[in-house]
Design a protein around this motif. Structure first.
Motif, PDB file in Angstrom:
ATOM      1  N   ASP A  11       9.330  -0.772  -5.340  1.00 35.13           N
ATOM      2  CA  ASP A  11       8.710  -1.701  -4.395  1.00 35.13           C
ATOM      3  C   ASP A  11       7.195  -1.534  -4.314  1.00 35.13           C
ATOM      4  O   ASP A  11       6.570  -1.941  -3.336  1.00 35.13           O
ATOM      5  CB  ASP A  11       9.356  -1.571  -3.014  1.00 35.13           C
ATOM      6  CG  ASP A  11      10.745  -2.188  -3.000  1.00 35.13           C
ATOM      7  OD1 ASP A  11      10.912  -3.274  -3.586  1.00 35.13           O
ATOM      8  OD2 ASP A  11      11.656  -1.581  -2.421  1.00 35.13           O
ATOM      9  N   ALA A  28       9.234  -4.704  -8.183  1.00 31.00           N
ATOM     10  CA  ALA A  28      10.627  -5.157  -8.177  1.00 31.00           C
ATOM     11  C   ALA A  28      10.731  -6.638  -8.530  1.00 31.00           C
ATOM     12  O   ALA A  28      11.632  -7.043  -9.273  1.00 31.00           O
ATOM     13  CB  ALA A  28      11.257  -4.890  -6.810  1.00 31.00           C
ATOM     14  N   VAL A  29       9.825  -7.450  -8.009  1.00 33.47           N
ATOM     15  CA  VAL A  29       9.841  -8.883  -8.330  1.00 33.47           C
ATOM     16  C   VAL A  29       9.572  -9.074  -9.821  1.00 33.47           C
ATOM     17  O   VAL A  29      10.282  -9.823 -10.501  1.00 33.47           O
ATOM     18  CB  VAL A  29       8.818  -9.668  -7.474  1.00 33.47           C
ATOM     19  CG1 VAL A  29       8.606 -11.070  -8.007  1.00 33.47           C
ATOM     20  CG2 VAL A  29       9.264  -9.705  -6.027  1.00 33.47           C
ATOM     21  N   ASN A  32      12.557  -8.236 -11.955  1.00 29.23           N
ATOM     22  CA  ASN A  32      13.784  -8.890 -11.524  1.00 29.23           C
ATOM     23  C   ASN A  32      14.614  -9.451 -12.673  1.00 29.23           C
ATOM     24  O   ASN A  32      15.831  -9.347 -12.669  1.00 29.23           O
ATOM     25  CB  ASN A  32      13.447  -9.996 -10.534  1.00 29.23           C
ATOM     26  CG  ASN A  32      14.649 -10.562  -9.842  1.00 29.23           C
ATOM     27  OD1 ASN A  32      15.697 -10.712 -10.422  1.00 29.23           O
ATOM     28  ND2 ASN A  32      14.486 -10.878  -8.584  1.00 29.23           N
ATOM     29  N   LEU A  74      10.932 -15.790  -9.469  1.00 34.07           N
ATOM     30  CA  LEU A  74      11.404 -14.404  -9.449  1.00 34.07           C
ATOM     31  C   LEU A  74      11.604 -13.908  -8.021  1.00 34.07           C
ATOM     32  O   LEU A  74      12.550 -13.161  -7.747  1.00 34.07           O
ATOM     33  CB  LEU A  74      10.427 -13.500 -10.201  1.00 34.07           C
ATOM     34  CG  LEU A  74      10.358 -13.712 -11.717  1.00 34.07           C
ATOM     35  CD1 LEU A  74       9.236 -12.889 -12.318  1.00 34.07           C
ATOM     36  CD2 LEU A  74      11.693 -13.394 -12.364  1.00 34.07           C
ATOM     37  N   ARG A  75      10.741 -14.317  -7.118  1.00 33.18           N
ATOM     38  CA  ARG A  75      10.902 -13.927  -5.706  1.00 33.18           C
ATOM     39  C   ARG A  75      12.172 -14.527  -5.118  1.00 33.18           C
ATOM     40  O   ARG A  75      12.921 -13.861  -4.404  1.00 33.18           O
ATOM     41  CB  ARG A  75       9.687 -14.374  -4.887  1.00 33.18           C
ATOM     42  CG  ARG A  75       8.459 -13.548  -5.158  1.00 33.18           C
ATOM     43  CD  ARG A  75       7.255 -14.104  -4.439  1.00 33.18           C
ATOM     44  NE  ARG A  75       6.096 -13.248  -4.630  1.00 33.18           N
ATOM     45  CZ  ARG A  75       4.864 -13.690  -4.790  1.00 33.18           C
ATOM     46  NH1 ARG A  75       4.615 -14.989  -4.752  1.00 33.18           N
ATOM     47  NH2 ARG A  75       3.869 -12.848  -4.972  1.00 33.18           N
ATOM     48  N   ARG A  77      14.814 -15.476  -6.807  1.00 36.08           N
ATOM     49  CA  ARG A  77      15.936 -14.815  -7.485  1.00 36.08           C
ATOM     50  C   ARG A  77      16.276 -13.496  -6.826  1.00 36.08           C
ATOM     51  O   ARG A  77      17.441 -13.134  -6.702  1.00 36.08           O
ATOM     52  CB  ARG A  77      15.542 -14.532  -8.936  1.00 36.08           C
ATOM     53  CG  ARG A  77      16.326 -15.248  -9.945  1.00 36.08           C
ATOM     54  CD  ARG A  77      15.880 -14.798 -11.293  1.00 36.08           C
ATOM     55  NE  ARG A  77      16.747 -13.704 -11.686  1.00 36.08           N
ATOM     56  CZ  ARG A  77      17.052 -13.440 -12.929  1.00 36.08           C
ATOM     57  NH1 ARG A  77      16.538 -14.150 -13.893  1.00 36.08           N
ATOM     58  NH2 ARG A  77      17.849 -12.455 -13.227  1.00 36.08           N
ATOM     59  N   ARG A  78      15.248 -12.789  -6.401  1.00 33.24           N
ATOM     60  CA  ARG A  78      15.461 -11.489  -5.768  1.00 33.24           C
ATOM     61  C   ARG A  78      16.188 -11.642  -4.437  1.00 33.24           C
ATOM     62  O   ARG A  78      16.951 -10.784  -4.023  1.00 33.24           O
ATOM     63  CB  ARG A  78      14.123 -10.784  -5.559  1.00 33.24           C
ATOM     64  CG  ARG A  78      14.279  -9.378  -5.043  1.00 33.24           C
ATOM     65  CD  ARG A  78      13.026  -8.579  -5.263  1.00 33.24           C
ATOM     66  NE  ARG A  78      13.280  -7.210  -4.869  1.00 33.24           N
ATOM     67  CZ  ARG A  78      12.583  -6.548  -3.980  1.00 33.24           C
ATOM     68  NH1 ARG A  78      11.560  -7.126  -3.402  1.00 33.24           N
ATOM     69  NH2 ARG A  78      12.871  -5.305  -3.674  1.00 33.24           N
TER      70      ARG A  78
END
Length: 86
Positions: A11, A28-29, A32, A74-75, A77-78
């Motif tokens: 993170d 993390a993003v 992903n 991607l955000r 998706r997370r």
């Protein structure tokens, strides 16, 4: 050199220079989409080989408006779940 971060771990806050525009996200993003180029770039294995700007931010030579859309995806998706996929 390691990626410019605020904390240690998945993170981490990462500052990017994308085509001259500053963008901030988390490792993390960026990691992903497993197996993607971005995931490999920011997994920690390639930190020393990444191109950097004068402020030591990772430089990505890509259209900022398009990269912002990738980052947004991607955000989302997370945050997705099996009941509500992104």
């Amino acid at each position: 050199r390691s990626i410019l971060i605020v904390a240690d771990g998945i993170d981490d806050v990462v500052e990017l220079n994308v085509g001259g525009q500053l963008m901030t996200t988390t490792r993390a993003v960026l990691c992903n989409a497993e197996g993607s180029y971005l995931a490999r770039m920011f997994s920690g294995k390639l930190d020393t080989g990444l191109e950097r700007d004068r402020e030591d931010r990772v430089f990505i030579d890509f259209d900022p408006s398009l990269f912002a859309k990738v980052l947004s995806h991607l955000r989302l998706r997370r945050l997705a779940s099996p009941d509500c996929p992104a």
